[in-house]
Design an enzyme around this catalytic site. Structure first.
Site, PDB file in Angstrom:
ATOM      1  N   GLN A 216       3.031   9.949   1.396  1.00  0.00           N
ATOM      2  CA  GLN A 216       4.306   9.223   1.454  1.00  0.00           C
ATOM      3  C   GLN A 216       5.206   9.558   0.268  1.00  0.00           C
ATOM      4  O   GLN A 216       6.402   9.281   0.306  1.00  0.00           O
ATOM      5  CB  GLN A 216       4.064   7.711   1.499  1.00  0.00           C
ATOM      6  CG  GLN A 216       3.406   7.254   2.785  1.00  0.00           C
ATOM      7  CD  GLN A 216       3.283   5.742   2.797  1.00  0.00           C
ATOM      8  OE1 GLN A 216       2.313   5.199   2.274  1.00  0.00           O
ATOM      9  NE2 GLN A 216       4.261   5.067   3.373  1.00  0.00           N
TER      10      GLN A 216
ATOM     11  N   GLY B 121       0.848  -1.183   0.000  1.00  0.00           N
ATOM     12  CA  GLY B 121       0.000   0.000   0.000  1.00  0.00           C
ATOM     13  C   GLY B 121       0.885   1.235   0.000  1.00  0.00           C
ATOM     14  O   GLY B 121       2.023   1.185   0.478  1.00  0.00           O
TER      15      GLY B 121
ATOM     16  N   HIS C  35      -4.707   1.301   7.434  1.00  0.00           N
ATOM     17  CA  HIS C  35      -3.369   1.882   7.567  1.00  0.00           C
ATOM     18  C   HIS C  35      -3.190   3.039   6.573  1.00  0.00           C
ATOM     19  O   HIS C  35      -2.736   4.123   6.947  1.00  0.00           O
ATOM     20  CB  HIS C  35      -2.325   0.773   7.325  1.00  0.00           C
ATOM     21  CG  HIS C  35      -0.907   1.244   7.311  1.00  0.00           C
ATOM     22  ND1 HIS C  35       0.018   0.853   8.266  1.00  0.00           N
ATOM     23  CD2 HIS C  35      -0.233   2.062   6.457  1.00  0.00           C
ATOM     24  CE1 HIS C  35       1.185   1.417   7.980  1.00  0.00           C
ATOM     25  NE2 HIS C  35       1.062   2.148   6.896  1.00  0.00           N
ATOM     26  N   GLU C  36      -3.569   2.800   5.311  1.00  0.00           N
ATOM     27  CA  GLU C  36      -3.393   3.839   4.280  1.00  0.00           C
ATOM     28  C   GLU C  36      -4.327   5.017   4.523  1.00  0.00           C
ATOM     29  O   GLU C  36      -3.952   6.174   4.318  1.00  0.00           O
ATOM     30  CB  GLU C  36      -3.619   3.267   2.879  1.00  0.00           C
ATOM     31  CG  GLU C  36      -2.677   2.117   2.484  1.00  0.00           C
ATOM     32  CD  GLU C  36      -1.217   2.416   2.701  1.00  0.00           C
ATOM     33  OE1 GLU C  36      -0.810   3.585   2.581  1.00  0.00           O
ATOM     34  OE2 GLU C  36      -0.467   1.478   3.020  1.00  0.00           O
TER      35      GLU C  36
ATOM     36  N   HIS D 254      -2.881   7.447   6.844  1.00  0.00           N
ATOM     37  CA  HIS D 254      -1.887   8.339   6.227  1.00  0.00           C
ATOM     38  C   HIS D 254      -2.544   9.619   5.700  1.00  0.00           C
ATOM     39  O   HIS D 254      -1.946  10.688   5.748  1.00  0.00           O
ATOM     40  CB  HIS D 254      -1.185   7.640   5.054  1.00  0.00           C
ATOM     41  CG  HIS D 254      -0.020   6.786   5.452  1.00  0.00           C
ATOM     42  ND1 HIS D 254       1.082   7.283   6.111  1.00  0.00           N
ATOM     43  CD2 HIS D 254       0.235   5.470   5.252  1.00  0.00           C
ATOM     44  CE1 HIS D 254       1.959   6.302   6.306  1.00  0.00           C
ATOM     45  NE2 HIS D 254       1.469   5.180   5.799  1.00  0.00           N
TER      46      HIS D 254
ATOM     47  N   CYS E 168       5.654  -0.142   7.344  1.00  0.00           N
ATOM     48  CA  CYS E 168       5.274   1.035   6.554  1.00  0.00           C
ATOM     49  C   CYS E 168       6.499   1.460   5.746  1.00  0.00           C
ATOM     50  O   CYS E 168       7.604   1.501   6.298  1.00  0.00           O
ATOM     51  CB  CYS E 168       4.839   2.154   7.501  1.00  0.00           C
ATOM     52  SG  CYS E 168       4.406   3.680   6.667  1.00  0.00           S
ATOM     53  N   LEU E 169       6.299   1.776   4.476  1.00  0.00           N
ATOM     54  CA  LEU E 169       7.441   2.183   3.639  1.00  0.00           C
ATOM     55  C   LEU E 169       8.086   3.470   4.148  1.00  0.00           C
ATOM     56  O   LEU E 169       9.244   3.744   3.835  1.00  0.00           O
ATOM     57  CB  LEU E 169       7.005   2.354   2.179  1.00  0.00           C
ATOM     58  CG  LEU E 169       6.572   1.060   1.464  1.00  0.00           C
ATOM     59  CD1 LEU E 169       6.094   1.379   0.046  1.00  0.00           C
ATOM     60  CD2 LEU E 169       7.698   0.038   1.430  1.00  0.00           C
TER      61      LEU E 169
HETATM   62 NI    NI Z   1       2.377   3.320   5.780  1.00  0.00          NI
END
Ligand code: NI
Length: 176
Positions: free
Chosen positions: A52, A47, A138-139, A142, A96-97
């Site tokens: 991000q 995701g 989660h996304e 963000h 998470c990236l």
């Molecule tokens: Ni994330």
């Protein structure tokens, strides 16, 4: 297409609430989604949300890991809204990236429904459970400037993936 730079924890864009997208179905949004898709695949993520990649937009993409059709594997959710379908929650380790190499234990609703717009500007909705429900929550966080580190089930339930695997996940498996 281009691989975009991913913002890491500490960058203020990750703490900002994002703005609604007005140009639904536009070429500009399509190009952003294509570039985000390439970035997510390159980073091996499941995701990726617009903040991000330093964009203040209400949009994220998810990889449909259960889909058998390769072309349908990445889905864009534009101006999404989510609601829980029950009060049942599940704890699981999340990465998470924007927090590379780390994992945290987070509680999420096990079943949710989302409504959003797709790349063509068409309204879409779906019910999700399992990992897909977790990724979408989660996304979605963000888009509101929330990282999973502020949702840990316990402040100590966070660390480097290799240490977590050795000292937490191994114990969890032995207990089962
Ligand atoms: Ni994330």
């Amino acid at each position: 297409m281009a691989i975009l730079k991913i913002a890491r924890i500490g960058h203020p864009i990750l703490l900002k609430k994002t703005k609604e997208i007005k140009e639904l179905g536009s070429e500009k949004i399509k190009e952003i989604v294509y570039n985000m898709s390439e970035t997510m695949i390159d980073a091996n993520g499941i995701g990726l949300a617009a903040p991000q990649v330093h964009l203040n937009l209400r949009l994220f993409i998810i990889r449909d890991i259960e889909s058998k059709n390769k072309e349908m594997q990445i889905k864009a959710l534009i101006n999404p809204v989510i609601e829980k379908l029950s009060d049942e929650t599940i704890e699981a380790w999340e990465g998470c990236l924007s927090i590379p190499g780390m994992l945290g234990l987070v509680r999420r609703f096990s079943k949710i429904k989302y409504s959003a717009y797709d790349l063509q500007g068409k309204k879409i909705s779906n019910n999700l459970e399992g990992i897909q429900a977790r990724v979408v929550q989660h996304e979605f966080d963000h888009l509101n400037g929330i990282l999973y580190t502020s949702r840990l089930v316990h402040k100590d339930a966070f660390g480097h993936a290799e240490e977590i695997e050795q000292y937490w996940q191994k114990n969890e498996k032995e207990k089962q």
